[in-house]
Design a protein around this motif. Structure first.
Motif, short mmCIF file in Angstrom:
data_model
loop_
_atom_site.label_atom_id
_atom_site.label_comp_id
_atom_site.label_asym_id
_atom_site.label_seq_id
_atom_site.Cartn_x
_atom_site.Cartn_y
_atom_site.Cartn_z
N ALA A 1 81.58 40.69 133.00
CA ALA A 1 83.02 40.50 133.20
C ALA A 1 83.46 40.83 134.63
N GLY A 2 82.84 41.79 135.25
CA GLY A 2 83.22 42.19 136.61
C GLY A 2 82.92 41.13 137.66
N LYS A 3 82.17 40.11 137.31
CA LYS A 3 81.84 39.04 138.25
C LYS A 3 82.94 37.99 138.33
N PHE A 4 83.97 38.15 137.50
CA PHE A 4 85.05 37.17 137.44
C PHE A 4 86.37 37.80 137.84
N GLU A 5 87.29 36.97 138.30
CA GLU A 5 88.63 37.42 138.66
C GLU A 5 89.36 37.94 137.42
N SER A 6 89.23 37.24 136.32
CA SER A 6 89.77 37.71 135.04
C SER A 6 88.87 37.22 133.92
N PHE A 7 88.88 37.95 132.82
CA PHE A 7 88.03 37.64 131.69
C PHE A 7 88.84 37.91 130.43
N THR A 8 89.20 36.85 129.70
CA THR A 8 90.03 36.98 128.52
C THR A 8 89.20 36.69 127.28
N VAL A 9 89.32 37.55 126.28
CA VAL A 9 88.65 37.35 125.00
C VAL A 9 89.71 37.00 123.97
N MET A 10 89.63 35.79 123.43
CA MET A 10 90.57 35.34 122.40
C MET A 10 90.04 35.80 121.05
N CYS A 11 90.95 36.31 120.21
CA CYS A 11 90.55 36.84 118.91
C CYS A 11 91.61 36.46 117.87
N ALA B 1 93.86 41.96 118.20
CA ALA B 1 93.70 42.22 119.64
C ALA B 1 93.49 43.71 119.92
N HIS B 2 94.22 44.57 119.21
CA HIS B 2 94.08 46.00 119.46
C HIS B 2 92.66 46.49 119.15
N LEU B 3 92.06 45.99 118.08
CA LEU B 3 90.70 46.37 117.71
C LEU B 3 89.69 45.86 118.75
N VAL B 4 89.82 44.59 119.12
CA VAL B 4 88.90 44.00 120.09
C VAL B 4 89.04 44.69 121.44
N ARG B 5 90.27 44.90 121.86
CA ARG B 5 90.52 45.54 123.15
C ARG B 5 89.88 46.93 123.21
N GLU B 6 90.04 47.71 122.16
CA GLU B 6 89.49 49.07 122.19
C GLU B 6 87.96 49.08 122.09
N LYS B 7 87.38 48.13 121.38
CA LYS B 7 85.91 48.08 121.27
C LYS B 7 85.26 47.51 122.52
N VAL B 8 85.85 46.45 123.08
CA VAL B 8 85.26 45.82 124.27
C VAL B 8 85.63 46.57 125.53
N PHE B 9 86.88 47.00 125.59
CA PHE B 9 87.39 47.65 126.80
C PHE B 9 87.87 49.06 126.46
N PRO B 10 86.97 50.00 126.13
CA PRO B 10 87.42 51.35 125.77
C PRO B 10 88.32 51.92 126.84
N ALA B 11 89.41 52.50 126.42
CA ALA B 11 90.47 52.94 127.33
C ALA B 11 89.95 53.78 128.49
N ASN C 1 97.84 43.50 127.60
CA ASN C 1 98.04 43.80 126.19
C ASN C 1 98.20 42.57 125.31
N THR C 2 98.36 41.38 125.87
CA THR C 2 98.54 40.18 125.07
C THR C 2 97.24 39.81 124.36
N PHE C 3 96.16 39.79 125.08
CA PHE C 3 94.84 39.50 124.53
C PHE C 3 93.95 40.65 124.96
N GLY C 4 92.68 40.55 124.85
CA GLY C 4 91.80 41.56 125.42
C GLY C 4 91.42 41.12 126.82
N LYS C 5 92.32 41.21 127.77
CA LYS C 5 92.08 40.62 129.08
C LYS C 5 91.82 41.69 130.12
N MET C 6 90.71 41.53 130.85
CA MET C 6 90.40 42.45 131.94
C MET C 6 90.75 41.78 133.25
N ILE C 7 91.39 42.52 134.11
CA ILE C 7 91.73 42.02 135.44
C ILE C 7 91.23 43.04 136.45
N ARG C 8 90.37 42.57 137.38
CA ARG C 8 89.87 43.48 138.41
C ARG C 8 90.96 43.79 139.38
#
Length: 100
Positions: free
Chosen positions: A57-67, A72-82, A93-100
């Motif tokens: 995921a860090g190789k991209f400008e943004s990486f969004t996981v659709m669920c 979304a809260h479950l996916v976000r916490e499992k994929v992107f632990p706070a 907070n809309t999706f599980g989206k990481m932004i560098r």
């Protein structure tokens, strides 16, 4: 089962490798087997691909996981632990989206 797990990881890696090859900077990826009638449990699918997502995921400008809706809260916490995500990425907070 193990073959399903390996298949999920392989499909995600194939999509990510293709994005890297063609220069895609913003990725939107559906959580394998959970949308459009997919029957895989969201938490199991999330845990299956989590390591792969963190690896690339860090190789991209943004990486969004659709669920699926309401997960979304479950996916976000499992994929992107706070605790880990705060040090590397901001999380949309809309999706599980990481932004560098």
């Amino acid at each position: 089962d193990d073959s399903t797990l390996q298949d999920m990881i392989a499909r995600v890696e194939t999509a990510i490798f293709h994005c890297l090859e063609v220069g895609v900077r913003r990725v939107v990826l559906s959580l394998p087997g959970t949308l459009n009638g997919g029957s895989h449990p969201v938490e199991a699918a999330t845990m299956a691909v989590r390591t792969t997502l963190w690896k690339y995921a860090g190789k991209f400008e943004s990486f969004t996981v659709m669920c699926p809706p309401g997960t979304a809260h479950l996916v976000r916490e499992k994929v992107f632990p706070a605790a880990q995500a705060k040090s590397l990425f901001s999380v949309d907070n809309t999706f599980g989206k990481m932004i560098r």
